[in-house]
Design an enzyme around this catalytic site. Structure first.
Site, PDB file in Angstrom:
ATOM      1  N   GLY A   1       0.790  -1.221   0.000  1.00 42.62           N
ATOM      2  CA  GLY A   1       0.000   0.000   0.000  1.00 42.62           C
ATOM      3  C   GLY A   1       0.819   1.266   0.000  1.00 42.62           C
ATOM      4  O   GLY A   1       0.309   2.346  -0.287  1.00 42.62           O
ATOM      5  N   ARG A   2       2.105   1.142   0.347  1.00 39.24           N
ATOM      6  CA  ARG A   2       2.963   2.333   0.344  1.00 39.24           C
ATOM      7  C   ARG A   2       4.400   1.974  -0.027  1.00 39.24           C
ATOM      8  O   ARG A   2       5.352   2.539   0.497  1.00 39.24           O
ATOM      9  CB  ARG A   2       2.911   3.036   1.697  1.00 39.24           C
ATOM     10  CG  ARG A   2       3.339   2.173   2.881  1.00 39.24           C
ATOM     11  CD  ARG A   2       3.487   3.028   4.119  1.00 39.24           C
ATOM     12  NE  ARG A   2       3.920   2.244   5.265  1.00 39.24           N
ATOM     13  CZ  ARG A   2       4.407   2.777   6.366  1.00 39.24           C
ATOM     14  NH1 ARG A   2       4.544   4.086   6.473  1.00 39.24           N
ATOM     15  NH2 ARG A   2       4.771   2.021   7.380  1.00 39.24           N
TER      16      ARG A   2
ATOM     17  N   ASP B   1      -2.361   7.390   2.001  1.00 39.16           N
ATOM     18  CA  ASP B   1      -1.607   8.267   1.102  1.00 39.16           C
ATOM     19  C   ASP B   1      -0.350   7.614   0.543  1.00 39.16           C
ATOM     20  O   ASP B   1       0.320   8.169  -0.327  1.00 39.16           O
ATOM     21  CB  ASP B   1      -1.250   9.583   1.798  1.00 39.16           C
ATOM     22  CG  ASP B   1      -0.383   9.394   3.041  1.00 39.16           C
ATOM     23  OD1 ASP B   1       0.147   8.280   3.255  1.00 39.16           O
ATOM     24  OD2 ASP B   1      -0.225  10.359   3.807  1.00 39.16           O
ATOM     25  N   GLY B   2      -0.024   6.411   1.038  1.00 41.23           N
ATOM     26  CA  GLY B   2       1.130   5.697   0.506  1.00 41.23           C
ATOM     27  C   GLY B   2       2.468   6.246   0.942  1.00 41.23           C
ATOM     28  O   GLY B   2       3.517   5.785   0.475  1.00 41.23           O
TER      29      GLY B   2
ATOM     30  N   ARG C   1      14.553  -0.611   1.292  1.00 42.95           N
ATOM     31  CA  ARG C   1      14.652  -1.884   2.011  1.00 42.95           C
ATOM     32  C   ARG C   1      15.251  -2.945   1.097  1.00 42.95           C
ATOM     33  O   ARG C   1      14.890  -3.053  -0.077  1.00 42.95           O
ATOM     34  CB  ARG C   1      13.278  -2.325   2.514  1.00 42.95           C
ATOM     35  CG  ARG C   1      13.321  -3.637   3.292  1.00 42.95           C
ATOM     36  CD  ARG C   1      12.145  -3.797   4.217  1.00 42.95           C
ATOM     37  NE  ARG C   1      10.875  -3.939   3.527  1.00 42.95           N
ATOM     38  CZ  ARG C   1       9.687  -3.954   4.156  1.00 42.95           C
ATOM     39  NH1 ARG C   1       9.625  -3.810   5.468  1.00 42.95           N
ATOM     40  NH2 ARG C   1       8.573  -4.099   3.469  1.00 42.95           N
TER      41      ARG C   1
ATOM     42  N   ASP D   1       1.134 -11.810   6.697  1.00 43.68           N
ATOM     43  CA  ASP D   1       1.792 -11.011   5.661  1.00 43.68           C
ATOM     44  C   ASP D   1       3.152 -10.511   6.111  1.00 43.68           C
ATOM     45  O   ASP D   1       3.930 -10.003   5.296  1.00 43.68           O
ATOM     46  CB  ASP D   1       0.913  -9.828   5.240  1.00 43.68           C
ATOM     47  CG  ASP D   1       0.503  -8.962   6.417  1.00 43.68           C
ATOM     48  OD1 ASP D   1      -0.245  -9.467   7.271  1.00 43.68           O
ATOM     49  OD2 ASP D   1       0.930  -7.792   6.486  1.00 43.68           O
TER      50      ASP D   1
END
EC number: 2.7.7.-
Length: 491
Positions: free
Chosen positions: A96-97, A129-130, A180, A256
């Protein structure tokens, strides 16, 4: 795309094998540019491992890459689709971000995912808003690198870039993007997503990709998908044992957030235990203690059962036989975990060989530590150096009796006293990322723009088993006013 000299010099060597999977697995993303990116920290040792030139990484062109303002040749930026059981409840999720830049191939031929976290909205943002704020991104940088130094499998952090833009949470906060690095971002939740909404053919494609990427040595066995279950179980058993041995509490062990590679991922609400208590919880959203320190091995087993369930159509054509195969493997997890944990605890106490009563000796110490609110890390550190003073635990009659039994146990093994002490010092970190120390570093960086506190902390945490004099102040537990500590996911 035209390459600049700086881009060529940097050493980027990206591939995008994940993009060869069926389209249902991901969405191609056009990065959302930010207005004024600034590099605030770069992991130069990790850059070297990746085959990247640290000096060139600090160029304007590379900064544009780390900020998500520019794509690279060979890269096909994408957001991964996945699902997950969050606090036991199934949900459709996805990046999502974050976006996966691609896979960096190192000079030695290793392959690592490069992901930009906080890079903007995706189709999986669920109204968010990511973006990410600076504090949580620096926090992940600190703790992931501390975990690496402790010898625990983990995703790592290459860089943090501020965006020059505010993100709105409870208040306006400085925006940031973390790069990452991971062996991959394949999760139990990735398999849950395809098992729920994909076809058996797509599930097989995912399993085959995973085997090729992480476990190529088992690809030719009679039942490679059963071997996949076995390998993931082995990796997680070793990982969770190492968490427990250093007092690490993940805080959000949703499916997840369990990787197929066996790496620790997602450092949002994590923290390290101070006083020993199996019921310790730091996360503000874990109100029932589902992910408490003492529950982590059992939750890992539960998550692995969800993983094995996704592979049932591939394990055997007969459903009942597939279930039996999966159950047999899952039933071995706790035993495998316990073996790793017991071996590690023996090492923390300087014990080289096995005796039947070792476990009761260990459990008795832990019970005394809990009863006396003893600091987990410092108790083992004190035993390693025989500095048994200054705490309530060491002054008790119970401890004196236990200490006598422990010394007798060490005397029954062939190895010398010096060898036992060295084993303990190599197995018991002197420093961990204490929660109050991490917060002090983040406050200085985020509120004052002073990164020196963080850099000093990172330097100390990079050598957790050095037991050097300059580390002494970082070994101190928090003052009572800093307890109880609460963590937040930062999303």
């Amino acid at each position: 795309m035209t390459k600049t000299k700086e881009i060529i010099k940097t050493g980027w060597n990206l591939d995008s094998t994940y993009a060869h999977l069926p389209k249902q697995f991901f969405t191609i993303i056009t990065p959302n540019p930010v207005s004024a990116p600034k590099l605030v920290i770069l992991n130069e040792p990790l850059a070297t491992v990746l085959g990247l030139d640290s000096e060139a990484l600090q160029s304007k062109d590379s900064l544009e890459v780390l900020a998500g303002n520019r794509a690279l040749e060979g890269a096909l930026p994408l957001a991964q689709a996945y699902a997950g059981h969050q606090f036991g409840h199934f949900a459709l999720l996805g990046d999502g971000r974050a976006l996966l830049l691609g896979e960096q191939i190192t000079p030695s031929g290793e392959r690592f995912d490069l992901q930009l976290k906080g890079s903007g909205p995706t189709p999986y943002s669920r109204g968010g808003d990511g973006r990410a704020s600076l504090g949580p991104m620096l926090r992940e940088y600190i703790i992931s690198e501390a975990m690496h130094a402790l010898g625990i499998a983990t995703t790592r952090s290459l860089a943090v870039v501020t965006t020059g833009e505010a993100v709105i949470r409870e208040t306006d906060l400085p925006g940031a993007i973390l790069t990452r690095v991971a062996a991959s971002h394949l999760r139990v939740g990735t398999f849950e997503y395809i098992a729920k909404w994909g076809t058996v053919q797509e599930l097989r494609a995912l399993a085959d990709y995973t085997l090729q990427r992480h476990f190529p040595e088992v690809g030719a066995v009679e039942n490679p998908y059963l071997s996949l279950v076995q390998e993931v179980i082995k990796g997680q058993a070793a990982l969770i044992a190492k968490w427990q041995l250093v007092g690490f509490i993940h805080g959000v062990m949703n499916t997840d957030n369990m990787t197929i590679s066996g790496e620790t991922i997602d450092y949002g609400p994590c923290a390290f235990m101070d006083s020993y208590d199996p019921k310790t919880v730091f996360s503000s959203i874990d109100r029932q203690g589902r992910y408490a320190y003492g529950n982590q091995p059992h939750i890992a087993g539960w998550n692995l059962a969800r993983f094995a369930e996704t592979l049932l159509p591939l394990l055997h054509e007969d459903q009942d036989e597939a279930v039996k195969l999966a159950q047999d493997e899952i039933s071995r997890f706790i035993q495998l975990y316990h073996s790793h944990w017991l071996t590690g605890m023996r090492a923390k106490l300087g014990i080289f060989n096995e005796e039947v009563q070792d476990e009761s000796l260990i459990e008795e110490l832990l019970k005394m530590m809990e009863k006396n609110h003893a600091d987990y890390t410092n108790t083992f550190r004190a035993l390693s150096f025989e500095t048994l003073e200054g705490t309530a635990l060491f002054g008790t009659t119970e401890f004196a009796q236990w200490h006598e039994l422990w010394r007798a146990r060490l005397n029954r093994q062939q190895e010398s006293k010096d060898a036992s002490q060295q084993l303990m010092q190599n197995s018991n970190p002197g420093v961990i990322p204490r929660n109050h120390r991490v917060e002090a570093a983040l406050d200085a960086a985020v509120k004052q723009g002073d990164y020196s506190v963080m850099e000093q902390l990172l330097n100390v945490l990079s050598k957790p088993y050095a037991h050097s004099p300059e580390q002494a102040e970082y070994c101190m537990p928090p003052a009572p006013s800093n307890r109880p500590y609460r963590t937040f996911c930062g999303t």
